[in-house]
Design a protein around this motif. Structure first.
Motif, PDB file in Angstrom:
ATOM      1  N   ASN A 191      -2.392  -2.584  -5.012  1.00  0.00           N
ATOM      2  CA  ASN A 191      -1.804  -1.586  -4.020  1.00  0.00           C
ATOM      3  C   ASN A 191      -2.133  -1.177  -2.555  1.00  0.00           C
ATOM      4  O   ASN A 191      -2.502   0.137  -2.745  1.00  0.00           O
ATOM      5  CB  ASN A 191      -1.364  -0.472  -4.538  1.00  0.00           C
ATOM      6  N   SER A 192      -3.172  -2.140  -3.162  1.00  0.00           N
ATOM      7  CA  SER A 192      -4.647  -1.583  -1.145  1.00  0.00           C
ATOM      8  C   SER A 192      -4.627  -3.431  -1.082  1.00  0.00           C
ATOM      9  O   SER A 192      -5.164  -4.345  -1.646  1.00  0.00           O
ATOM     10  CB  SER A 192      -5.446  -1.162  -2.046  1.00  0.00           C
ATOM     11  N   GLU A 222       0.992  -1.129  -0.271  1.00  0.00           N
ATOM     12  CA  GLU A 222      -0.245   0.082   0.108  1.00  0.00           C
ATOM     13  C   GLU A 222       0.902   1.224  -0.109  1.00  0.00           C
ATOM     14  O   GLU A 222       0.328   2.203  -0.221  1.00  0.00           O
ATOM     15  CB  GLU A 222      -1.138   0.053   1.401  1.00  0.00           C
ATOM     16  N   ASP A 273      -7.687  -3.766   0.088  1.00  0.00           N
ATOM     17  CA  ASP A 273      -9.274  -3.294  -0.517  1.00  0.00           C
ATOM     18  C   ASP A 273      -9.437  -4.927  -2.166  1.00  0.00           C
ATOM     19  O   ASP A 273     -10.481  -4.290  -2.557  1.00  0.00           O
ATOM     20  CB  ASP A 273      -9.752  -2.338  -1.225  1.00  0.00           C
TER      21      ASP A 273
END
Length: 176
Positions: free
Chosen positions: A135-136, A110, A138
């Motif tokens: 990159n998350s 992240e 989520d």
């Protein structure tokens, strides 16, 4: 008077040749020492400044050696580099890298300047990502035919899990 050897200089009024200190070399006329420019280095007694190899930098003039980029950063794929660059979210780098590597499927990073990717499995058991370079957290998703469920604990924190979807969910049609 005999001329000075390469890498040494003759100062006015001195009969002995002297060596330039690390990070500098004799000037073209051999009368003074000049600092190596950015991206170059010299050891004491060197006749010329040498460019830093790929993956290393000299970010100040007058460097005696080139430095390695710190983990999470990289030097462009060129010689004579003068700075390191941070890896973007979703990528990582060790030391002396010339590029950042994308996080593999099932992992994410992240922040900038990452040295490792985090596993979706640790964040939410049973999850993965759709592709590389996530990159998350989520982007950690449950596999097909599973749904993500959340459960709030007594301390107020929320725990997520992947659970097999009931048959009715796959047959449910909105408005039907």
């Amino acid at each position: 008077c005999s001329p000075c050897e390469d890498g040494t200089l003759s100062e006015p009024g001195v009969s002995v040749c002297s060596v330039c200190p690390s990070g500098s070399v004799p000037s073209a006329d051999g009368l003074q020492c000049e600092h190596c420019q950015l991206g170059f280095f010299a050891a004491s007694g060197d006749a010329v400044c040498t460019g830093c190899p790929v993956g290393f930098i000299a970010n100040q003039s007058g460097e005696a050696f080139c430095s390695v980029c710190l983990p999470g950063t990289f030097a462009n794929l060129v010689a004579n580099a003068t700075s390191c660059h941070f890896c973007s979210p979703g990528t990582i780098a060790g030391s002396a890298e010339t590029e950042c590597t994308r996080c593999t499927v099932g992992t994410f990073a992240e922040e900038t300047a990452n040295t490792k990717c985090d596993s979706c499995e640790i964040y939410i058991p049973g999850t993965s990502t759709k592709g590389e370079g996530s990159n998350s957290s989520d982007q950690c998703i449950c596999p097909a035919s599973y749904v993500m469920r959340s459960e709030e604990s007594t301390d107020g924190s929320t725990t997520y899990t992947c659970q097999g979807a009931p048959e009715c969910l796959s047959a449910w049609v909105p408005g039907g």
